[in-house]
Design a protein around this motif. Structure first.
Motif, PDB file in Angstrom:
ATOM      1  N   VAL A  86       8.171  30.298  43.982  1.00 39.92           N
ATOM      2  CA  VAL A  86       8.355  30.063  45.407  1.00 39.92           C
ATOM      3  C   VAL A  86       9.691  30.675  45.788  1.00 39.92           C
ATOM      4  CG1 VAL A  86       8.730  28.307  47.184  1.00 39.92           C
ATOM      5  CG2 VAL A  86       6.976  27.950  45.441  1.00 39.92           C
ATOM      6  N   TYR A  87       9.718  31.386  46.907  1.00 43.46           N
ATOM      7  CA  TYR A  87      10.978  31.875  47.449  1.00 43.46           C
ATOM      8  C   TYR A  87      11.272  31.038  48.692  1.00 43.46           C
ATOM      9  CZ  TYR A  87      14.883  34.679  48.793  1.00 43.46           C
ATOM     10  OH  TYR A  87      16.163  35.069  49.091  1.00 43.46           O
ATOM     11  N   LEU A  88      12.431  30.367  48.701  1.00 40.49           N
ATOM     12  CA  LEU A  88      12.860  29.483  49.791  1.00 40.49           C
ATOM     13  C   LEU A  88      14.172  30.001  50.361  1.00 40.49           C
ATOM     14  CD1 LEU A  88      12.820  26.726  51.373  1.00 40.49           C
ATOM     15  CD2 LEU A  88      14.014  25.757  49.385  1.00 40.49           C
ATOM     16  N   THR A  89      14.226  30.151  51.675  1.00 43.22           N
ATOM     17  CA  THR A  89      15.458  30.614  52.310  1.00 43.22           C
ATOM     18  C   THR A  89      16.330  29.428  52.719  1.00 43.22           C
ATOM     19  OG1 THR A  89      14.573  30.659  54.566  1.00 43.22           O
ATOM     20  CG2 THR A  89      14.245  32.618  53.215  1.00 43.22           C
ATOM     21  N   HIS A  90      17.617  29.687  52.764  1.00 47.98           N
ATOM     22  CA  HIS A  90      18.526  28.629  53.212  1.00 47.98           C
ATOM     23  C   HIS A  90      18.275  28.331  54.686  1.00 47.98           C
ATOM     24  CE1 HIS A  90      21.183  31.128  55.697  1.00 47.98           C
ATOM     25  NE2 HIS A  90      21.009  32.067  54.778  1.00 47.98           N
ATOM     26  N   PRO A  91      18.348  27.048  55.070  1.00 49.11           N
ATOM     27  CA  PRO A  91      18.237  26.712  56.492  1.00 49.11           C
ATOM     28  C   PRO A  91      19.595  26.848  57.200  1.00 49.11           C
ATOM     29  CG  PRO A  91      17.982  24.747  55.121  1.00 49.11           C
ATOM     30  CD  PRO A  91      18.244  25.904  54.209  1.00 49.11           C
ATOM     31  N   GLU A  92      19.768  26.185  58.313  1.00 49.76           N
ATOM     32  CA  GLU A  92      20.925  26.325  59.182  1.00 49.76           C
ATOM     33  C   GLU A  92      22.254  26.141  58.450  1.00 49.76           C
ATOM     34  OE1 GLU A  92      17.442  25.392  61.710  1.00 49.76           O
ATOM     35  OE2 GLU A  92      18.188  24.576  59.842  1.00 49.76           O
ATOM     36  N   VAL A  93      23.233  26.963  58.845  1.00 51.61           N
ATOM     37  CA  VAL A  93      24.559  26.939  58.236  1.00 51.61           C
ATOM     38  C   VAL A  93      25.621  26.667  59.293  1.00 51.61           C
ATOM     39  CG1 VAL A  93      23.901  28.559  56.410  1.00 51.61           C
ATOM     40  CG2 VAL A  93      24.920  29.433  58.518  1.00 51.61           C
ATOM     41  N   LEU A 149      22.090  19.662  59.770  1.00 48.98           N
ATOM     42  CA  LEU A 149      20.675  19.956  60.020  1.00 48.98           C
ATOM     43  C   LEU A 149      20.100  20.779  58.869  1.00 48.98           C
ATOM     44  CD1 LEU A 149      18.106  19.987  61.743  1.00 48.98           C
ATOM     45  CD2 LEU A 149      19.068  21.971  62.969  1.00 48.98           C
ATOM     46  N   GLY A 150      20.865  21.747  58.362  1.00 49.83           N
ATOM     47  CA  GLY A 150      20.410  22.559  57.232  1.00 49.83           C
ATOM     48  C   GLY A 150      20.144  21.713  55.998  1.00 49.83           C
ATOM     49  N   ARG A 151      21.032  20.770  55.700  1.00 49.21           N
ATOM     50  CA  ARG A 151      20.831  19.875  54.547  1.00 49.21           C
ATOM     51  C   ARG A 151      19.589  19.008  54.751  1.00 49.21           C
ATOM     52  NH1 ARG A 151      24.488  19.659  50.825  1.00 49.21           N
ATOM     53  NH2 ARG A 151      26.479  20.645  51.140  1.00 49.21           N
ATOM     54  N   GLU A 152      19.418  18.515  55.965  1.00 50.26           N
ATOM     55  CA  GLU A 152      18.243  17.680  56.279  1.00 50.26           C
ATOM     56  C   GLU A 152      16.958  18.479  56.081  1.00 50.26           C
ATOM     57  OE1 GLU A 152      16.434  16.049  60.420  1.00 50.26           O
ATOM     58  OE2 GLU A 152      18.534  15.521  60.046  1.00 50.26           O
ATOM     59  N   ARG A 153      16.944  19.707  56.552  1.00 52.68           N
ATOM     60  CA  ARG A 153      15.749  20.540  56.404  1.00 52.68           C
ATOM     61  C   ARG A 153      15.540  20.963  54.956  1.00 52.68           C
ATOM     62  NH1 ARG A 153      15.375  25.321  59.256  1.00 52.68           N
ATOM     63  NH2 ARG A 153      13.141  25.171  58.969  1.00 52.68           N
ATOM     64  N   ALA A 154      16.630  21.260  54.222  1.00 53.41           N
ATOM     65  CA  ALA A 154      16.508  21.642  52.808  1.00 53.41           C
ATOM     66  C   ALA A 154      15.873  20.502  52.007  1.00 53.41           C
ATOM     67  CB  ALA A 154      17.869  22.020  52.229  1.00 53.41           C
ATOM     68  N   ALA A 155      16.200  19.265  52.358  1.00 52.65           N
ATOM     69  CA  ALA A 155      15.631  18.105  51.656  1.00 52.65           C
ATOM     70  C   ALA A 155      14.115  18.037  51.816  1.00 52.65           C
ATOM     71  CB  ALA A 155      16.286  16.820  52.148  1.00 52.65           C
ATOM     72  N   ARG A 213      10.870  44.754  59.131  1.00 50.10           N
ATOM     73  CA  ARG A 213      11.246  43.431  59.617  1.00 50.10           C
ATOM     74  C   ARG A 213      10.049  42.666  60.184  1.00 50.10           C
ATOM     75  NH1 ARG A 213      16.478  41.578  63.221  1.00 50.10           N
ATOM     76  NH2 ARG A 213      16.737  39.650  62.037  1.00 50.10           N
ATOM     77  N   ILE A 214       8.916  43.313  60.314  1.00 53.80           N
ATOM     78  CA  ILE A 214       7.734  42.577  60.810  1.00 53.80           C
ATOM     79  C   ILE A 214       7.330  41.479  59.830  1.00 53.80           C
ATOM     80  CG2 ILE A 214       6.844  44.484  62.203  1.00 53.80           C
ATOM     81  CD1 ILE A 214       4.672  44.849  60.024  1.00 53.80           C
ATOM     82  N   HIS A 215       7.807  41.578  58.578  1.00 53.88           N
ATOM     83  CA  HIS A 215       7.500  40.560  57.570  1.00 53.88           C
ATOM     84  C   HIS A 215       8.601  39.505  57.468  1.00 53.88           C
ATOM     85  CE1 HIS A 215       4.107  42.940  56.331  1.00 53.88           C
ATOM     86  NE2 HIS A 215       4.891  43.978  56.159  1.00 53.88           N
ATOM     87  N   ASP A 216       9.590  39.545  58.368  1.00 50.25           N
ATOM     88  CA  ASP A 216      10.723  38.630  58.311  1.00 50.25           C
ATOM     89  C   ASP A 216      10.309  37.226  58.739  1.00 50.25           C
ATOM     90  OD1 ASP A 216      13.349  37.894  57.837  1.00 50.25           O
ATOM     91  OD2 ASP A 216      14.197  39.008  59.528  1.00 50.25           O
ATOM     92  N   GLN A 217      11.051  36.239  58.243  1.00 52.16           N
ATOM     93  CA  GLN A 217      10.818  34.850  58.634  1.00 52.16           C
ATOM     94  C   GLN A 217      11.182  34.663  60.102  1.00 52.16           C
ATOM     95  OE1 GLN A 217      13.498  32.461  56.297  1.00 52.16           O
ATOM     96  NE2 GLN A 217      15.291  33.375  57.212  1.00 52.16           N
ATOM     97  N   LYS A 218      10.629  33.648  60.726  1.00 49.25           N
ATOM     98  CA  LYS A 218      10.964  33.325  62.109  1.00 49.25           C
ATOM     99  C   LYS A 218      12.203  32.447  62.181  1.00 49.25           C
ATOM    100  CE  LYS A 218       7.358  35.411  63.737  1.00 49.25           C
ATOM    101  NZ  LYS A 218       7.419  36.770  63.298  1.00 49.25           N
ATOM    102  N   ARG A 219      12.431  31.647  61.136  1.00 45.22           N
ATOM    103  CA  ARG A 219      13.538  30.696  61.120  1.00 45.22           C
ATOM    104  C   ARG A 219      13.975  30.467  59.676  1.00 45.22           C
ATOM    105  NH1 ARG A 219      13.042  24.347  62.930  1.00 45.22           N
ATOM    106  NH2 ARG A 219      15.264  23.871  62.855  1.00 45.22           N
ATOM    107  N   GLY A 220      15.278  30.324  59.457  1.00 45.68           N
ATOM    108  CA  GLY A 220      15.774  29.983  58.131  1.00 45.68           C
ATOM    109  C   GLY A 220      15.159  28.678  57.663  1.00 45.68           C
ATOM    110  N   GLY A 221      15.087  28.490  56.358  1.00 49.14           N
ATOM    111  CA  GLY A 221      14.423  27.310  55.826  1.00 49.14           C
ATOM    112  C   GLY A 221      12.920  27.513  55.793  1.00 49.14           C
TER     113      GLY A 221
END
Length: 192
Positions: free
Chosen positions: A5-12, A28-34, A161-169
């Motif tokens: 699984v590849y997981l991106t970091h959420p909000e910083v 918020l990033g820590r909450e979403r990472a959890a 970039r068409i394959h890019d994520q819409k949002r971190g996390g």
């Protein structure tokens, strides 16, 4: 056979006075990472490999905590080198990132070329997986652009970039064998 699984970091916490690789997750990033630790695949993960940026390491640590795992940080998985510009305001960053993905053989504003970043990332992930038994599921944590470059390689698709994520996390799952075969089906990001 290993699935990953590849997981991106959420909000910083964005601070233009701190080097980008040293930015930390926001509350918020820590909450979403959890949230990643309760996804259906989470309990099966036995190894966690992170890029060395603080935000990626923190994402890995938040994921690992409930399972008693310890992440391994690998320098080769860092985000594309954009130290030549450092912090860019969001609108300027997005325009520069668009150029980075559109002109893969060109250094945009001194940034690492997309084609070089992709090769470094794919080679780094392949090297990490060679040290892990085939039956061990692996979670990789890192930057969204890294995940996009990897995804393009896995699909055998041109860098775009068409394959890019819409949002971190966000995350996607892939099979280890796709790194060599480039026969992956279309992959898609799933948001936490």
């Amino acid at each position: 056979m290993t699935w990953c699984v590849y997981l991106t970091h959420p909000e910083v916490i964005i601070d233009k006075d701190i080097p980008i690789p040293e930015w930390s997750l926001s509350d918020l990033g820590r909450e979403r990472a959890a949230k990643a630790a309760v996804l259906p695949f989470a309990k099966d993960i036995k190894r966690v490999v992170s890029s060395g940026e603080v935000k990626a390491v923190e994402t890995a640590e938040v994921f690992c905590e409930p399972f008693g795992l310890k992440p391994l940080a690998l320098k080769a998985l860092h985000e594309n080198d954009r130290s030549a510009t450092g912090f860019l305001p969001p609108e300027e960053f997005e325009k520069t990132a668009d150029l980075f993905f559109a002109h893969l053989d060109t250094s945009i504003r001194g940034w690492e070329r997309a084609i070089d970043a992709q090769m470094r990332i794919v080679t780094g992930i392949q090297a990490a997986l060679r040290t892990i038994d085939d039956e061990v599921p692996v979670l990789f944590t890192g930057h969204g652009g890294v995940g996009t470059l990897l995804m393009c390689h896995l699909m055998g698709a041109p860098i775009s970039r068409i394959h890019d994520q819409k949002r971190g996390g966000s995350w996607y799952r892939f099979d280890k064998t796709w790194l060599a075969s480039q026969s992956a089906p279309d992959l898609a990001w799933t948001e936490l």
